[in-house]
Each structure stands twice: as structure tokens, then as C-alpha cells.
Design an enzyme around this catalytic site. Structure first.
Site, PDB file in Angstrom:
ATOM      1  N   HIS A  83       2.006  -3.878  -2.962  1.00 21.74           N
ATOM      2  CA  HIS A  83       3.240  -3.394  -2.339  1.00 21.74           C
ATOM      3  C   HIS A  83       3.259  -1.879  -2.417  1.00 21.74           C
ATOM      4  O   HIS A  83       2.788  -1.309  -3.402  1.00 21.74           O
ATOM      5  CB  HIS A  83       4.469  -3.963  -3.063  1.00 21.74           C
ATOM      6  CG  HIS A  83       5.709  -3.866  -2.252  1.00 21.74           C
ATOM      7  ND1 HIS A  83       6.478  -2.727  -2.235  1.00 21.74           N
ATOM      8  CD2 HIS A  83       6.275  -4.733  -1.396  1.00 21.74           C
ATOM      9  CE1 HIS A  83       7.488  -2.927  -1.409  1.00 21.74           C
ATOM     10  NE2 HIS A  83       7.395  -4.136  -0.883  1.00 21.74           N
ATOM     11  N   ASP A 133       6.088 -12.614  -0.814  1.00 18.05           N
ATOM     12  CA  ASP A 133       5.475 -13.520   0.161  1.00 18.05           C
ATOM     13  C   ASP A 133       4.473 -14.476  -0.451  1.00 18.05           C
ATOM     14  O   ASP A 133       4.057 -15.437   0.187  1.00 18.05           O
ATOM     15  CB  ASP A 133       4.786 -12.702   1.258  1.00 18.05           C
ATOM     16  CG  ASP A 133       5.800 -11.958   2.083  1.00 18.05           C
ATOM     17  OD1 ASP A 133       6.865 -12.529   2.324  1.00 18.05           O
ATOM     18  OD2 ASP A 133       5.536 -10.809   2.466  1.00 18.05           O
TER      19      ASP A 133
HETATM   20  N1  CMC Z   1      -5.835  -7.024  -1.396  1.00 16.00           N
HETATM   21  C1  CMC Z   1      -6.871  -6.232  -1.752  1.00 16.00           C
HETATM   22  N2  CMC Z   1      -6.786  -4.916  -1.966  1.00 16.00           N
HETATM   23  C2  CMC Z   1      -5.580  -4.363  -1.816  1.00 16.00           C
HETATM   24  C3  CMC Z   1      -4.452  -5.108  -1.447  1.00 16.00           C
HETATM   25  C4  CMC Z   1      -4.597  -6.485  -1.225  1.00 16.00           C
HETATM   26  N3  CMC Z   1      -3.561  -7.245  -0.879  1.00 16.00           N
HETATM   27  N4  CMC Z   1      -3.372  -4.291  -1.359  1.00 16.00           N
HETATM   28  C5  CMC Z   1      -3.822  -3.060  -1.662  1.00 16.00           C
HETATM   29  N5  CMC Z   1      -5.154  -3.102  -1.946  1.00 16.00           N
HETATM   30  C6  CMC Z   1      -5.990  -1.996  -2.380  1.00 16.00           C
HETATM   31  C7  CMC Z   1      -6.317  -1.054  -1.231  1.00 16.00           C
HETATM   32  O1  CMC Z   1      -7.516  -1.431  -0.596  1.00 16.00           O
HETATM   33  C8  CMC Z   1      -6.429   0.274  -1.928  1.00 16.00           C
HETATM   34  O2  CMC Z   1      -7.667   0.309  -2.617  1.00 16.00           O
HETATM   35  P1  CMC Z   1      -8.475   1.723  -2.771  1.00 16.00           P
HETATM   36  O3  CMC Z   1      -7.554   2.600  -3.561  1.00 16.00           O
HETATM   37  O4  CMC Z   1      -9.720   1.357  -3.474  1.00 16.00           O
HETATM   38  O5  CMC Z   1      -8.693   2.208  -1.374  1.00 16.00           O
HETATM   39  C9  CMC Z   1      -5.357   0.188  -3.022  1.00 16.00           C
HETATM   40  O6  CMC Z   1      -5.217  -1.240  -3.292  1.00 16.00           O
HETATM   41  C10 CMC Z   1      -4.014   0.769  -2.609  1.00 16.00           C
HETATM   42  O7  CMC Z   1      -3.599   0.112  -1.421  1.00 16.00           O
HETATM   43  P2  CMC Z   1      -2.926   0.806  -0.165  1.00 16.00           P
HETATM   44  O8  CMC Z   1      -3.376   0.098   1.062  1.00 16.00           O
HETATM   45  O9  CMC Z   1      -3.137   2.289  -0.259  1.00 16.00           O
HETATM   46  O10 CMC Z   1      -1.424   0.516  -0.467  1.00 16.00           O
HETATM   47  P3  CMC Z   1      -0.264   0.615   0.574  1.00 16.00           P
HETATM   48  O11 CMC Z   1       0.929   0.996  -0.202  1.00 16.00           O
HETATM   49  O12 CMC Z   1      -0.610   1.482   1.739  1.00 16.00           O
HETATM   50  O13 CMC Z   1      -0.157  -0.873   1.128  1.00 16.00           O
HETATM   51  C11 CMC Z   1       0.486  -3.124   1.438  1.00 16.00           C
HETATM   52  C12 CMC Z   1       0.771  -1.806   0.690  1.00 16.00           C
HETATM   53  C13 CMC Z   1       1.642  -4.107   1.153  1.00 16.00           C
HETATM   54  C14 CMC Z   1       0.422  -2.880   2.950  1.00 16.00           C
HETATM   55  C15 CMC Z   1      -0.859  -3.709   0.918  1.00 16.00           C
HETATM   56  O14 CMC Z   1      -0.793  -3.924  -0.466  1.00 16.00           O
HETATM   57  C16 CMC Z   1      -1.227  -4.998   1.651  1.00 16.00           C
HETATM   58  O15 CMC Z   1      -1.771  -4.948   2.751  1.00 16.00           O
HETATM   59  N6  CMC Z   1      -0.942  -6.185   1.034  1.00 16.00           N
HETATM   60  C17 CMC Z   1      -1.200  -7.451   1.695  1.00 16.00           C
HETATM   61  C18 CMC Z   1      -0.127  -7.722   2.706  1.00 16.00           C
HETATM   62  C19 CMC Z   1       1.187  -8.163   2.070  1.00 16.00           C
HETATM   63  O16 CMC Z   1       1.220  -9.028   1.207  1.00 16.00           O
HETATM   64  N7  CMC Z   1       2.292  -7.563   2.549  1.00 16.00           N
HETATM   65  C20 CMC Z   1       3.629  -7.946   2.122  1.00 16.00           C
HETATM   66  C21 CMC Z   1       4.369  -6.821   1.457  1.00 16.00           C
HETATM   67  S1  CMC Z   1       5.856  -7.442   0.654  1.00 16.00           S
HETATM   68  C22 CMC Z   1       6.859  -8.011   1.913  1.00 16.00           C
HETATM   69  C23 CMC Z   1       7.340  -6.926   2.821  1.00 16.00           C
HETATM   70  O17 CMC Z   1       7.883  -5.919   2.355  1.00 16.00           O
HETATM   71  O18 CMC Z   1       7.203  -7.100   4.040  1.00 16.00           O
END
Ligand code: CMC
Length: 436
Positions: free
Chosen positions: A313, A371
Site C-alpha cells: 500500500h 483486498d
Molecule cells: N507484490 C510484489 N512487490 C511489490 C508489491 C506487491 N504487491 N507492492 C509493492 N511491491 C514492491 C515494488 O516492486 C517496489 O519494489 P522495489 O523497491 O524493489 O522497486 C516496492 O515494493 C515499493 O512498491 P511501489 O510500487 O513503489 O509502491 P507504491 O506505493 O507505488 O504502490 C501499490 C502501492 C498498492 C500500487 C502496490 O503495492 C501494488 O501494486 N500492490 C498490489 C495491488 C493492490 O493490492 N492494490 C490495492 C491497494 S489497497 C486498496 C485500495 O486502496 O484501492
């Protein structure tokens, strides 16, 4: 204009004079540096794609402490609201700022209940869609279309219009979501029943039919009500910011909420519950618990493009408090339905256990989000996977409209208009087509 609590000074290494900016304290959480005069006085923009460090507005509705894993609606912890209140009380709280007393709750519920029917023409509008259309495509269309049916509540600058549009949207979303479902399976639409609770009425509109009485199961009713509470608001997330930006142009509330529905659909946001359940089902088909290790290797491999859906998140760097409550509800629902040994639930627990112990997830502070378990609950209730995000939209509508109304009532609000760092070609001349 607010008064500065203290000041911040920005210095430049190119000899340009330094610039002083006011800093404001929030009641809790990080302070903000007011950069509004930065461009006017220095000719510089700030650069923050994805709004990693930018507060886009002032708000008094929802507060998240991502490090503690804390979520407050108007100051009340989500755990207390999910345990002691129902969704109607939560809606009252988000919209009006305070929890209702008994009379206020009865009046508010009565008002919502009396707006649950939709204009009969909406049925014909819905019939224009293909039966296999994704429910979120249908919802984006139906919510946007409300502005064509309720002309008396489309002036966003009129507080009475805003108030009635809010009630209409909250009241009609369950009707629209269940109509989209009934249409997809070819069953007759069920009209709302005003003697049922908000969640009970939705269950009946989804699963009842005109040939027999539908008896609402109180455990499922409470579970659904809790899903609604947990999804009701989440401060300035992507869809809420979309609603605010869309509404900032002065468009009508139905159009602004339709924009929120469209944004929510994406798999990185509300679409994650659908994507998470699809992921678990796929993993189950490939061998289930025995294959979790292999699957995790793919998740950790940056080149695989595989993410662990329902994990991670932007704000929570600790357990999402909604996930804890959702897991509790998941246990209750599966027990009630005799599905304690549900293989998907077992698989989800195995995935969660491995992820919580794995260095990759620990170092990045990736925890289950709401989720991760909400899909399992909804599936157990009988809600098809492609309807999950529609139910999230139904629940989030109150948050969207509360945030939209807060923005419009804020004397400092302006149309949202971000700037950019331009990296394209400077001015050049068009050559004759034969010389390009
Ligand atoms: N699986 C694997 N790796 C992950 C995941 C994941 N679900 N989420 C983040 N990472 C890794 C990402 O690759 C990055 O690694 P590195 O630093 O080595 O490049 C690190 O963790 C930080 O991630 P980020 O993408 O910079 O984080 P963000 O804040 O931009 O993204 C997110 C947040 C929710 C989009 C992401 O965690 C994600 O895609 N999660 C899966 C989708 C999901 O479950 N979304 C629902 C969110 S809660 C409900 C809502 O609010 O809608």
C-alpha cells in the site's frame, strides 16, 4: 488564508535568492509546506509525480497513520466503527462530521431509504449494454447517466443540490450495482425494499427473485455492512483525488463520482480485490499451497511482472487495519456457511504467512491490504468476482461525495491544474511532407 505556524527556507546553488515558505501544522500527521507562491516568486515548479510528498488539499475527514497501521474516520478508529456502528451511522459521520444520535440515525436512514429507487428509464438505459459487459463499465455509464435523470441536483455550487445528490448517490448505488448483476445473469431486476437495512436490501436485490421471499441472513448482512464501512473512505487515494479534480471544474456531482468509479476500476486500486481472487484461483488451479514457494519466486523476480495482489500500500507500511477486520469477518462468514475448510481461504493464509516471513516483503514493508481477504468473503456470500470492484464503488461513494462536498465548501478551492516538467522538443518548424 491560513497563518504560518513556522517557516521553511529553500536555498539555491545557482546564486538565486533563497525563498521563504509558510509551514502549517495539521492536527495530527505531517506538517505541510505551502508552495503556492513558489512559481510566482521564483519561476520554478515542484516535481512530484504520483504525489509522493504532496498534500493536494486540506481535509478533516479521514486520517491514516501508515506506520502505525491506523485509520480514523473523523477521529474515530476504524476498529471501533466496524464493531460498534453500522454503515448508515458511518455515512452520517463522514458526510456530516458527527455520529448520529438515535433520532438523527432514524431520520438519515429514512432519507436514504426513500431514495433507493431509480428512475424507471434507467432500466432501458442499462439494457443497451451487452450482457457480458464488465460491471465496472456498466457502473461508470450508469452513475454518469444519473445526471441526465436528476436535473434538480446537478448544481455543485448549490448546497441543497449537493446534499440531495449525496443522498441520491448513496441510496441508488446498491440498486444500480444489483441491476447490473441481474442484467448480466438475465434475471428480473428486484425493486428495493424499504423495511430492510442498507446491506440487507442490497443482498435481497442481488440474490432474491420475484417468485419467492428472500430471507436475509444476519451474519452475511453484518459482513456486508462491515465491508461497506471498511471501504467507505480512505483520504486522498487515486479515485478520491480523481473525484476532487473532476469536481473542481464545477461539473455536477454525478459526473464527478462517475470519474471516481472509472479510476477505482484499475487493478492497482479497487480492481485489486478482483485481481487478488483471480490470482488465488489461478494458484489453486496450478497446485495450491504446494506451489506457493514457486509463485513467490515469480513475485520477487522484477522481470516476471507478477505482483502479489492484495499486498502493499502506498500509505500503510504496517498491517492495513482493514485487513485485520476483514480477516475476522472472513472467519465468521466461512463458519456461518460451513466453509471453514475453504481451500482458497487456506491458500490465502499460506500465502500471507510466507509473505510476512520473507525478507523481500519485510524489507519493503509489504503487508496484506483490505483486498486480500475481502474477495474471499464476497465470494463466499455468492458475489461473482467481477462484481467485487462495483461493491467497493458502492461503499466508497459516501467517501467520494463527502470529500467532494468538503472541497466545494472550502473557500480556498480552485480548479485543479497541475504543471509539468517539459522534456519534449523545443519549438521547430513543420517541413514540407516530401522533405520529412
Ligand atoms: N507484490 C510484489 N512487490 C511489490 C508489491 C506487491 N504487491 N507492492 C509493492 N511491491 C514492491 C515494488 O516492486 C517496489 O519494489 P522495489 O523497491 O524493489 O522497486 C516496492 O515494493 C515499493 O512498491 P511501489 O510500487 O513503489 O509502491 P507504491 O506505493 O507505488 O504502490 C501499490 C502501492 C498498492 C500500487 C502496490 O503495492 C501494488 O501494486 N500492490 C498490489 C495491488 C493492490 O493490492 N492494490 C490495492 C491497494 S489497497 C486498496 C485500495 O486502496 O484501492
Amino acid at each position: 488564508m491560513k497563518l504560518a505556524d513556522y517557516k521553511a527556507t529553500i536555498a539555491f546553488s545557482n546564486g538565486a535568492p533563497s525563498f521563504e515558505m509558510p509551514v502549517y501544522n495539521g492536527s495530527i500527521g505531517p506538517d505541510v509546506i505551502d508552495i503556492r507562491k513558489l512559481y510566482g516568486q521564483t519561476g520554478l515548479f515542484t516535481y512530484d509525480p504520483g504525489f509522493l510528498s504532496t498534500a493536494s488539499c486540506e481535509s478533516a475527514i479521514t486520517y491514516i497513520d501508515g506506520d502505525k497501521g491506523e485509520l480514523l474516520y473523523r477521529g474515530y478508529p476504524i476498529e471501533q466503527l466496524a464493531t460498534n456502528c453500522d454503515f448508515m451511522e458511518t455515512c452520517h459521520l463522514l458526510l456530516k462530521g458527527e455520529l448520529p444520535n438515535t433520532k438523527q440515525k432514524a431520520d438519515f436512514s429514512h432519507l436514504v431509504t426513500n431514495h433507493t429507487m431509480v428512475n424507471e428509464q434507467m432500466h432501458f438505459f442499462l439494457r443497451g449494454f451487452r450482457r457480458d459487459a464488465h460491471p465496472m463499465a456498466v457502473m461508470t455509464g450508469l452513475v454518469g447517466a444519473l445526471s441526465a435523470f436528476y436535473h434538480d441536483s446537478t448544481d455543485i455550487n448549490n448546497p441543497e443540490h449537493r446534499e440531495i445528490a449525496a443522498i441520491r448517490l448513496i441510496a441508488k448505488m446498491p440498486t444500480l450495482v444489483s441491476m447490473a448483476y441481474k442484467y448480466s445473469i438475465g434475471q428480473p431486476f428486484m425493486y428495493p425494499r424499504n423495511d430492510l437495512s442498507y446491506a440487507g436490501n442490497f443482498l435481497r436485490m442481488m440474490f432474491g427473485n420475484p417468485c419467492e421471499d428472500y430471507v436475509v441472513n444476519p451474519v452475511l448482512e453484518r459482513a456486508l455492512d462491515r465491508i461497506f464501512i471498511l471501504h467507505a473512505d480512505h483520504e486522498q487515494n487515486a479515485s478520491t483525488s480523481t473525484v476532487r479534480l473532476c469536481g473542481s471544474s464545477g461539473t455536477n456531482p454525478f459526473a464527478a463520482i462517475a470519474a471516481g468509479v472509472a479510476c477505482l476500476w484499475g487493478p492497482a486500486h479497487g480492481g485489486a480485490n478482483e485481481a487478488c481472487l483471480n490470482m488465488l484461483e489461478q494458484l489453486q488451479a496450478q497446485g495450491g499451497v504446494a506451489k506457493v514457494g514457486e509463485f513467490m519466486d515469480q513475485v520477487k523476480d522484477k522481470n516476471s511482472g507478477v505482483k502479489l495482489m492484495g499486498f502493499g500500500h502506498r500509505v500503510y507500511k504496517n498491517y492495513d487495519p482493514r485487513a485485520t477486520l476483514m480477516q475476522e469477518t472472513c472467519n465468521e462468514v466461512l463458519k456461518e456457511l460451513g466453509l471453514e475448510n475453504d481451500p482458497l481461504f487456506k491458500l490465502a493464509k499460506a500465502v500471507e504467512k510466507i509473505a510476512l516471513e520473507d525478507d523481500y516483503f519485510v524489507q519493503r514493508k509489504l503487508y496484506p491490504n483490505v483486498d486480500f481477504y475481502s474477495g474471499i468473503v464476497q465470494r463466499a456470500i455468492g458475489i461473482p468476482v467481477n462484481m467485487f470492484t462495483g461493491i467497493f464503488a458502492l461503499a466508497r461513494t459516501v467517501g467520494w461525495i463527502a470529500q467532494l462536498n468538503e472541497m466545494i465548501a472550502d473557500p480556498e478551492y480552485k480548479i485543479g491544474r497541475p504543471r509539468q516538467l517539459f522534456t519534449g522538443s523545443p519549438r521547430r518548424d513543420v517541413k514540407d511532407i516530401n522533405k520529412r
